[in-house]
Write a protein that holds these residues in place. Structure first.
Motif, PDB file in Angstrom:
ATOM      1  N   UNK A   1      40.646 -26.345 -24.137  1.00 38.64           N
ATOM      2  CA  UNK A   1      40.595 -26.559 -25.588  1.00 38.64           C
ATOM      3  C   UNK A   1      39.313 -26.027 -26.224  1.00 38.64           C
ATOM      4  N   UNK A   2      38.190 -26.086 -25.519  1.00 39.96           N
ATOM      5  CA  UNK A   2      36.933 -25.615 -26.117  1.00 39.96           C
ATOM      6  C   UNK A   2      36.051 -25.011 -25.036  1.00 39.96           C
ATOM      7  N   UNK A   3      35.200 -24.119 -25.469  1.00 35.33           N
ATOM      8  CA  UNK A   3      34.300 -23.468 -24.523  1.00 35.33           C
ATOM      9  C   UNK A   3      33.349 -24.492 -23.892  1.00 35.33           C
ATOM     10  N   UNK A   4      33.150 -25.640 -24.603  1.00 30.05           N
ATOM     11  CA  UNK A   4      32.280 -26.692 -24.043  1.00 30.05           C
ATOM     12  C   UNK A   4      32.987 -27.467 -22.934  1.00 30.05           C
ATOM     13  N   UNK A   5      34.284 -27.252 -22.784  1.00 28.36           N
ATOM     14  CA  UNK A   5      35.031 -27.956 -21.731  1.00 28.36           C
ATOM     15  C   UNK A   5      35.038 -27.213 -20.399  1.00 28.36           C
ATOM     16  N   UNK A   6      34.436 -26.014 -20.374  1.00 30.58           N
ATOM     17  CA  UNK A   6      34.462 -25.231 -19.132  1.00 30.58           C
ATOM     18  C   UNK A   6      33.298 -25.666 -18.241  1.00 30.58           C
ATOM     19  N   UNK A   7      33.600 -26.018 -16.980  1.00 34.12           N
ATOM     20  CA  UNK A   7      32.557 -26.466 -16.055  1.00 34.12           C
ATOM     21  C   UNK A   7      31.691 -25.301 -15.577  1.00 34.12           C
ATOM     22  N   UNK A   8      32.349 -24.145 -15.412  1.00 37.26           N
ATOM     23  CA  UNK A   8      31.684 -22.932 -14.931  1.00 37.26           C
ATOM     24  C   UNK A   8      30.570 -22.510 -15.898  1.00 37.26           C
TER      25      UNK A   8
ATOM     26  N   UNK B   1      41.507  -8.660 -16.400  1.00 34.72           N
ATOM     27  CA  UNK B   1      41.260  -7.709 -15.313  1.00 34.72           C
ATOM     28  C   UNK B   1      39.886  -7.893 -14.669  1.00 34.72           C
ATOM     29  N   UNK B   2      39.018  -8.656 -15.328  1.00 36.98           N
ATOM     30  CA  UNK B   2      37.638  -8.806 -14.866  1.00 36.98           C
ATOM     31  C   UNK B   2      37.603  -9.404 -13.453  1.00 36.98           C
ATOM     32  N   UNK B   3      36.650  -8.937 -12.641  1.00 39.62           N
ATOM     33  CA  UNK B   3      36.554  -9.384 -11.252  1.00 39.62           C
ATOM     34  C   UNK B   3      36.117 -10.851 -11.149  1.00 39.62           C
ATOM     35  N   UNK B   4      35.442 -11.387 -12.168  1.00 38.02           N
ATOM     36  CA  UNK B   4      34.947 -12.777 -12.140  1.00 38.02           C
ATOM     37  C   UNK B   4      35.830 -13.673 -13.021  1.00 38.02           C
ATOM     38  N   UNK B   5      35.565 -14.996 -13.039  1.00 30.32           N
ATOM     39  CA  UNK B   5      36.450 -15.914 -13.763  1.00 30.32           C
ATOM     40  C   UNK B   5      36.538 -15.639 -15.264  1.00 30.32           C
ATOM     41  N   UNK B   6      37.732 -15.897 -15.782  1.00 28.89           N
ATOM     42  CA  UNK B   6      38.035 -15.669 -17.197  1.00 28.89           C
ATOM     43  C   UNK B   6      38.767 -16.902 -17.731  1.00 28.89           C
ATOM     44  N   UNK B   7      38.341 -17.420 -18.897  1.00 26.41           N
ATOM     45  CA  UNK B   7      38.915 -18.660 -19.432  1.00 26.41           C
ATOM     46  C   UNK B   7      39.484 -18.457 -20.831  1.00 26.41           C
ATOM     47  N   UNK B   8      40.802 -18.576 -20.996  1.00 21.12           N
ATOM     48  CA  UNK B   8      41.356 -18.560 -22.349  1.00 21.12           C
ATOM     49  C   UNK B   8      41.071 -19.900 -23.040  1.00 21.12           C
ATOM     50  N   UNK B   9      40.539 -19.813 -24.259  1.00 21.44           N
ATOM     51  CA  UNK B   9      40.164 -21.014 -25.001  1.00 21.44           C
ATOM     52  C   UNK B   9      40.977 -21.091 -26.280  1.00 21.44           C
ATOM     53  N   UNK B  10      41.700 -22.200 -26.432  1.00 25.48           N
ATOM     54  CA  UNK B  10      42.426 -22.437 -27.684  1.00 25.48           C
ATOM     55  C   UNK B  10      42.830 -23.903 -27.733  1.00 25.48           C
ATOM     56  N   UNK B  11      42.338 -24.646 -28.744  1.00 25.78           N
ATOM     57  CA  UNK B  11      42.612 -26.095 -28.798  1.00 25.78           C
ATOM     58  C   UNK B  11      44.093 -26.387 -29.006  1.00 25.78           C
TER      59      UNK B  11
ATOM     60  N   UNK C   1      30.994 -21.339 -36.586  1.00 23.31           N
ATOM     61  CA  UNK C   1      31.336 -22.579 -35.887  1.00 23.31           C
ATOM     62  C   UNK C   1      31.563 -22.309 -34.391  1.00 23.31           C
ATOM     63  N   UNK C   2      32.322 -21.257 -34.096  1.00 24.87           N
ATOM     64  CA  UNK C   2      32.613 -20.910 -32.698  1.00 24.87           C
ATOM     65  C   UNK C   2      31.322 -20.535 -31.977  1.00 24.87           C
ATOM     66  N   UNK C   3      30.471 -19.807 -32.677  1.00 29.24           N
ATOM     67  CA  UNK C   3      29.213 -19.394 -32.026  1.00 29.24           C
ATOM     68  C   UNK C   3      28.345 -20.615 -31.742  1.00 29.24           C
ATOM     69  N   UNK C   4      28.376 -21.569 -32.655  1.00 28.95           N
ATOM     70  CA  UNK C   4      27.618 -22.804 -32.434  1.00 28.95           C
ATOM     71  C   UNK C   4      28.112 -23.518 -31.168  1.00 28.95           C
ATOM     72  N   UNK C   5      29.431 -23.630 -31.067  1.00 23.72           N
ATOM     73  CA  UNK C   5      30.019 -24.225 -29.861  1.00 23.72           C
ATOM     74  C   UNK C   5      29.579 -23.478 -28.604  1.00 23.72           C
ATOM     75  N   UNK C   6      29.601 -22.158 -28.702  1.00 23.29           N
ATOM     76  CA  UNK C   6      29.177 -21.323 -27.573  1.00 23.29           C
ATOM     77  C   UNK C   6      27.728 -21.654 -27.211  1.00 23.29           C
ATOM     78  N   UNK C   7      26.900 -21.809 -28.245  1.00 25.21           N
ATOM     79  CA  UNK C   7      25.499 -22.142 -27.996  1.00 25.21           C
ATOM     80  C   UNK C   7      25.374 -23.448 -27.246  1.00 25.21           C
ATOM     81  N   UNK C   8      26.143 -24.419 -27.684  1.00 20.60           N
ATOM     82  CA  UNK C   8      26.096 -25.728 -27.020  1.00 20.60           C
ATOM     83  C   UNK C   8      26.557 -25.637 -25.571  1.00 20.60           C
TER      84      UNK C   8
END
Lengths: 457, 457
Positions: free
Chosen positions: A57-64, A34-44, A80-87
């Motif tokens: 597949x991964x949060x690191x694959x999002x260009x935005x 429902x969010x007004x800005x972009x939303x990305x479902x992530x699941x490998x 592990x997920x938080x680490x990916x988010x950090x990257x």
């Protein structure tokens, strides 16, 4: 740490988004979509789309630029997920999963590794063990609970230690025709706690009052100081007067602590406290929607004596007072009422009447009165004194609260008119009286703080 | 004196019926016209019809047997009207007007003459200075307030000293999806007081609980005895903890009396007390809609820990207790929950889940548990465990209370299903916890009373 990436993100990733209804990864995505800005479902392991958005597949694959990730994976995978988010440059993460500090030593270690990764990448982590948060104004629904999309925007920031209580408060607020600027469940407070959220929403122009639900925290002093520093009024609800220790610790990993110490602390730091969720929201409505009261003197106008007695009692019990009205006001009221009823304070008109609004105006203009509370059962033929009340609070620069009861659908239009005119509305004589008493205590506290400030100059 | 002619009349006369909208004689007639039996507008100076009924000049001119007269005339004319009623064989009169014992010496004298005439003709007088009463089941709307025709029938008898509070309670009850068997405002209690009305509705098969709102009465002992004698549970709300004396006396002509003495009296006579109108209705719903609890031990099942902590705290503070569950129950719950959450008491399922109803059943069947309280935020995908709860209270012969929150319209159907299954429903964790605590106190009191009875044999 700023929480802008959390509460005002450019884009949101839902890590662990799922196509299985009922799963947190599905419900969270359903809401986030429902969010007004972009939303990305992530699941490998997922392909295709979910709620119209393509899986990545991964949060690191999002260009935005993704500011915020909603972490819907099981507890052990979280670091592990938080680490990916950090990257990927994500600055804020919500962790829904339980099994952390609330669940014994293994959980504590797991939470510790979350904190370490978060610190390494400078990520704000809401949770773990939370149902998230909701900002209705921007449709930012970062909760997995159903109904989040129907929560109305309002000016009360709800900050609860428990996600369940946060949601209960938000639903109550809606039922009372109000709304929230934000609803946050803090959960285990890995590195986002009361102080951070209070500071952030103190700076939010859509927030007029902040309410906090506290079970217990390791740093009570920091909490008290954040409340005191806030320019936006903060009202506190501390639970756990009786011994709920073991169960509470298993909840958000915190002892409820010494209840009396907390209450004494809040009193010392000038933070009004209440003792129930509905009182918390009532107090917030009274404080957020009103001019600041100059003192604890409440003028009560009632169309029915019985509720007036209840209101008088509640105000006096809670430290407010009902002053004598000035001779001038008494004369004005006497004339309006032709001397048939009690024209002390409360002023009791006996029944709703055409002059009711004029009586309220006379009491509101009384110099002895700092706060006005009006009670009037709804009478179809009479309606509410909307004209008299519209703008009155601003003109006399005093809070004017209004409580009523009647058949909901019959009085809906009249109630809406008062609400639109910015008049805080209440449901029972007790709750109205208690809200007026919070205003009275708040005025006393601010008065003392002001006097202390003067004295120190 | 029997109150059958008051609360179950053959026909009703509205003395002082008026064609002027807004006047009590008009509003009372508008409401009374809904009554299933004959209704007669009485006014010597009016001709034609009102709400389809022909005016008659005097109550003595009605051929029908009129049991009840609603007296809509000014105070000073009242004794005369009551005399006429007596001559016409009317057995019950409601007097709306003020200006009697609540209004100084002249008023006291006027009330005394009302009492004298009433005694001469053996007439029960409700009021003066009341807004009357309503029996929704028979559409007997003897109140001048608007909306009376929309009050739903239920099993709580509301008996309030103040007509305004009586109406506020009835409106609240409607808003909570409940209803009343009767709503009475006693006003000045010329010769119909608490004791008469409590006795009458104790014998009413549609009444499951009686709630009383007390400001003060001259004969406290008679009130306490009537409460104790009642086989139907009575719950009391005594107002006036702080000094509201002068205003209260101007209301229904009674001092609020010594608050602590009243509370001690209720405690001694085994009458549970509460401290707010909403708590009064909650307690009534818990008592009227449930099997009697055998003891004060509450088993709590919650789908969200935070509200569970609040509930635990409220129950413990108010004298209830949360016992350990039996080993058998713990095993059953462990199996259902796969050990992921706290399986003490409260049992916390972490989230709504398909097994939720089975968990509630396990706790309800536990021998250590006398009362069950369930809290579950509404999740659309999950709904409520209606199948498990339907008939469970009767089967285990224990009260089972249910509290929830969510988006009202989303959960309306599910709530209605539970309500139809006789499950008492509550709105906030505090109010649910407080209602369970009243049940616990009631069980303790009844237990003591039973033990005393045994010992005396």
């Amino acid at each position: 740490m700023t929480l802008t990436q959390m509460f005002d993100p450019t884009a949101v990733a839902i890590v662990g988004a799922s196509t299985t209804e009922g799963k947190i990864g599905y419900e969270a995505m359903a809401n986030a979509a429902e969010f007004d800005s972009p939303v990305y479902p992530v699941n490998p392991s997922s392909k295709g789309t979910l709620f119209g958005e393509a899986f990545v597949p991964s949060v690191t694959d999002i260009d935005d630029d993704v500011d915020l990730a909603l972490c819907c994976v099981p507890g052990p995978v979280t670091p592990e997920v938080i680490e990916e988010c950090g990257e990927a440059g994500v600055g804020a993460v919500v962790v829904y999963a339980g099994g952390f500090a609330e669940a014994g030593e293994d959980g504590e270690r797991l939470q510790q590794s979350v904190v370490e990764v978060a610190e390494e990448y400078d990520i704000s982590v809401l949770g773990p063990n939370t149902s998230g948060f909701v900002v209705p104004r921007t449709n930012l629904l970062c909760s997995f609970a159903s109904g989040a999309e129907k929560l109305p925007a309002g000016n009360t920031a709800v900050v609860a230690q428990s996600g369940g209580v946060a949601h209960a408060l938000a639903f109550q607020s809606r039922r009372q025709g109000r709304g929230v600027s934000v609803m946050v469940g803090l959960g285990n407070r890995a590195n986002v706690g009361f102080t951070d959220v209070i500071e952030y929403f103190d700076g939010d122009e859509d927030t007029g009052a902040i309410v906090i639900h506290v079970e217990g925290t390791d740093d009570g002093r920091a909490l008290l100081e954040a409340c005191r520093e806030s320019e936006t009024p903060v009202i506190a609800y501390k639970v756990g007067q009786s011994d709920v220790g073991e169960f509470a610790e298993s909840h958000t990993g915190a002892l409820t602590g010494d209840h009396e110490l907390y209450l004494a602390g809040f009193a010392q730091y000038g933070i009004p406290t209440v003792d129930a969720t509905d009182d918390l929201l009532d107090a917030a409505a009274a404080l957020a929607d009103s001019p600041e009261p100059d003192g604890p003197n409440v003028g009560v106008v009632t169309a029915q004596a019985g509720p007036g007695i209840i209101i008088t009692d509640r105000i006096q019990r809670a430290g407010g007072r009902l002053p004598e009205l000035t001779a001038e006001t008494r004369d004005r009221v006497d004339e309006l009422l032709s001397g048939v009823t009690y024209t002390g304070n409360p002023v009791d008109t006996g029944r709703p009447m055409p002059a009711f609004g004029d009586v309220v105006t006379a009491v509101a203009e009384d110099d002895n009165v700092d706060i006005v509370l009006v009670y009037e059962l709804f009478e179809q033929a009479m309606g509410f004194p909307a004209d008299a009340l519209d703008g009155l609070a601003e003109r006399v620069d005093k809070p004017i609260l209004f409580a009523t009861d009647g058949i909901e659908e019959d009085m809906a239009d009249d109630k809406a008119t008062l609400t639109d005119a910015g008049v805080p509305m209440f449901e029972t004589p007790e709750r109205a009286g208690d809200a007026a008493a919070v205003l009275a205590r708040y005025a006393k506290i601010q008065g003392r703080a002001g006097a202390a400030l003067e004295a120190s100059r």
